[in-house]
Write an enzyme that holds these catalytic residues in place. Structure first.
Site, PDB file in Angstrom:
ATOM      1  N   SER A 221       0.795  -1.224   0.000  1.00 32.94           N
ATOM      2  CA  SER A 221       0.000   0.000   0.000  1.00 32.94           C
ATOM      3  C   SER A 221       0.827   1.275   0.000  1.00 32.94           C
ATOM      4  CB  SER A 221      -0.965  -0.007   1.187  1.00 32.94           C
ATOM      5  OG  SER A 221      -0.286  -0.262   2.388  1.00 32.94           O
TER       6      SER A 221
ATOM      7  N   LYS B  76     -11.908   1.004  -2.196  1.00 35.16           N
ATOM      8  CA  LYS B  76     -10.854   1.631  -3.005  1.00 35.16           C
ATOM      9  C   LYS B  76     -11.315   1.636  -4.460  1.00 35.16           C
ATOM     10  CE  LYS B  76      -7.611   1.103   0.634  1.00 35.16           C
ATOM     11  NZ  LYS B  76      -6.892   0.182   1.509  1.00 35.16           N
TER      12      LYS B  76
ATOM     13  N   HIS C 136      -5.334  -3.105  -3.051  1.00 34.09           N
ATOM     14  CA  HIS C 136      -4.950  -2.155  -4.099  1.00 34.09           C
ATOM     15  C   HIS C 136      -4.866  -2.788  -5.498  1.00 34.09           C
ATOM     16  CE1 HIS C 136      -4.125   0.870  -1.051  1.00 34.09           C
ATOM     17  NE2 HIS C 136      -3.624  -0.126  -0.345  1.00 34.09           N
TER      18      HIS C 136
HETATM   19  C1  LIG Z   1      -7.008   0.046   3.000  1.00 40.66           C
HETATM   20  C2  LIG Z   1      -6.420  -1.273   3.344  1.00 40.66           C
HETATM   21  C3  LIG Z   1      -7.043  -2.141   4.244  1.00 40.66           C
HETATM   22  C4  LIG Z   1      -8.244  -1.726   5.048  1.00 40.66           C
HETATM   23  O1  LIG Z   1      -9.383  -1.734   4.287  1.00 40.66           O
HETATM   24  P1  LIG Z   1     -10.627  -0.836   4.747  1.00 40.66           P
HETATM   25  O2  LIG Z   1     -11.768  -1.364   4.002  1.00 40.66           O
HETATM   26  O3  LIG Z   1     -10.266   0.567   4.421  1.00 40.66           O
HETATM   27  O4  LIG Z   1     -10.748  -1.053   6.243  1.00 40.66           O
HETATM   28  C5  LIG Z   1      -6.514  -3.401   4.416  1.00 40.66           C
HETATM   29  N1  LIG Z   1      -5.392  -3.770   3.763  1.00 40.66           N
HETATM   30  C6  LIG Z   1      -4.750  -2.958   2.920  1.00 40.66           C
HETATM   31  C7  LIG Z   1      -3.520  -3.430   2.234  1.00 40.66           C
HETATM   32  C8  LIG Z   1      -5.225  -1.672   2.706  1.00 40.66           C
HETATM   33  O5  LIG Z   1      -4.579  -0.843   1.895  1.00 40.66           O
END
Ligand SMILES: *Cc1c(COP(=O)(O)O)cnc(C)c1O
Length: 384
Positions: free
Chosen positions: A178, A238, A206
């Site tokens: 990330s 996302k 991602h």
């Molecule tokens: C954003 C993210 C999460 C958390 O997901 P949410 O739905 O925002 O709680 C988990 N793992 C990774 C790698 C992330 O980038």
């Protein structure tokens, strides 16, 4: 006094350039952000396909709320599992190529639920050093022994697995990291999982919607089979533009998670209106080659534009394009200078990234225009 102790800790964060400030947006998620009466060009969101404010999703949410209400009213295992949730799980399983899928309210909760359901005391987790915070917390919550291997280092992982006598083993990794934007070596991870009879749990927050044919994610990108030991988690806040997460895998694993993942069981089911939005979102993702092409072109434009400059980019093939600066205060200074010019790029500091590797995390979306990238490139060139 305990309150004074807290205040002095907060003062310490300020001193070290680690105090985080929120900015309230007066506009929906998108490249143009309205903040404090100013219009900014934002490179902050993970809305990679530009779906968060997409009219078709808004319509689906409104129609979903009219048909199914706003709240689910109970946990999934009591009466909070509605037809839109069930239909979405079916579509997610088909889309990712796994037998079954299970919805969670957030990605953070999915990870906290999955790992402790699969391993516990006396078991061992093998985790990439750059894993997301939610995966790190998930390991702690599981009480399994934690072994961390150098980022992406399959040989180091192999040595740890070979030396382990744990009853059950689990390999845990982001699929796309990330804060660095690079990909985990999934085929190598799966090969090791097979050889050492371990679970492979990957977090594709991602990659889902962005990578692979029709945006089916990192597993599709590497054309891996839906191996029974592969547990695939991805988020829906996302690229999918809404909220939530899911885990997909073999029917037995998913049934076990439904029975044992505490963050699935002991929480209210997510909004059925969001499940309706996500059904539309998946259609747009599948038909989204145009959006993914635009995203790739924008990434290439940024990378080409910074090649040979003083700014150090990581070798990221994804929409996450970090510019490494190092020092916390220097990173904040550059981010502030960009902000002055109307460019909003987040300064990412420890503990999100390792000490001494503070960075600007430029994230691009299909909703950006080439002229937006030019504006960022001009500003960075000036500041360089
Ligand atoms: C954003 C993210 C999460 C958390 O997901 P949410 O739905 O925002 O709680 C988990 N793992 C990774 C790698 C992330 O980038």
């Amino acid at each position: 006094m305990i309150l004074e102790q807290l205040q002095s800790e907060l003062d310490g964060l300020q001193r070290d350039g680690l105090r985080r400030q929120r900015r309230s947006l007066d506009s929906p998620c998108g490249p143009a952000a309205q903040v404090d009466g100013r219009r900014l060009l934002s490179f902050c969101s993970n809305d990679y396909l530009g779906l968060a404010n997409e009219p078709a999703l808004i319509d689906a949410t409104c129609a979903g709320a009219r048909a199914w209400g706003v709240g689910s009213g109970a946990s999934h295992l009591v009466s909070g599992h509605l037809t839109p949730h069930a239909a979405l799980e079916q579509v997610l399983a088909e889309f990712t190529g796994f037998a079954r899928a299970l919805l969670f309210s957030t990605g953070y909760m999915a990870n906290l639920g999955i790992v402790p359901a699969l391993v516990g005391r006396g078991d061992a987790v093998f985790a990439d050093r750059l894993n997301h915070a939610s995966l790190i917390d998930a390991v702690q919550l599981s009480r399994a022994d934690s072994h961390r291997y150098a980022h992406g280092d399959l040989q180091a992982l192999e040595r740890l697995l070979a030396a382990s006598s744990a009853k059950r083993k689990l390999i845990l990794s982001d699929a796309v990291f990330s804060m660095d934007g690079d990909l985990a070596p999934l085929p190598g991870l799966l090969e090791l999982a097979e050889r050492f009879d371990a679970w492979l749990v990957i977090d594709d927050a991602h990659g889902f919607g962005v990578l692979g044919a029709q945006g089916r994610g990192s597993v599709a990108h590497f054309q891996l089979p839906p191996a029974p030991r592969l547990v695939y988690m991805a988020t829906l806040g996302k690229a999918a533009g809404a909220a939530g997460a899911f885990v997909a895998g073999d029917a037995t694993v998913i049934e076990w998670l439904q029975q044992r993942a505490r963050t699935y069981i002991f929480t209210t089911g997510s909004s059925p209106a969001i499940a309706c939005a996500l059904a539309t979102s998946l259609e747009l993702i599948a038909a989204g080659d145009g959006r993914r092409d635009r995203l790739r072109q924008l990434c290439a434009q940024l990378r080409d534009g910074l090649a040979g400059s003083r700014w150090r980019l990581l070798p990221s093939p994804t929409a996450i394009q970090p510019v490494i600066i190092g020092d916390n205060h220097e990173t904040l200074r550059v981010a502030a200078a960009l902000y002055e010019r109307g460019l909003w790029v987040p300064a990412i500091r420890p503990p999100t990234v390792a000490k001494g590797s503070a960075r600007l995390r430029v994230s691009l979306t299909a909703a950006h225009q080439p002229a937006d990238i030019d504006q960022l490139l001009d500003a960075l060139r000036d500041l360089g």
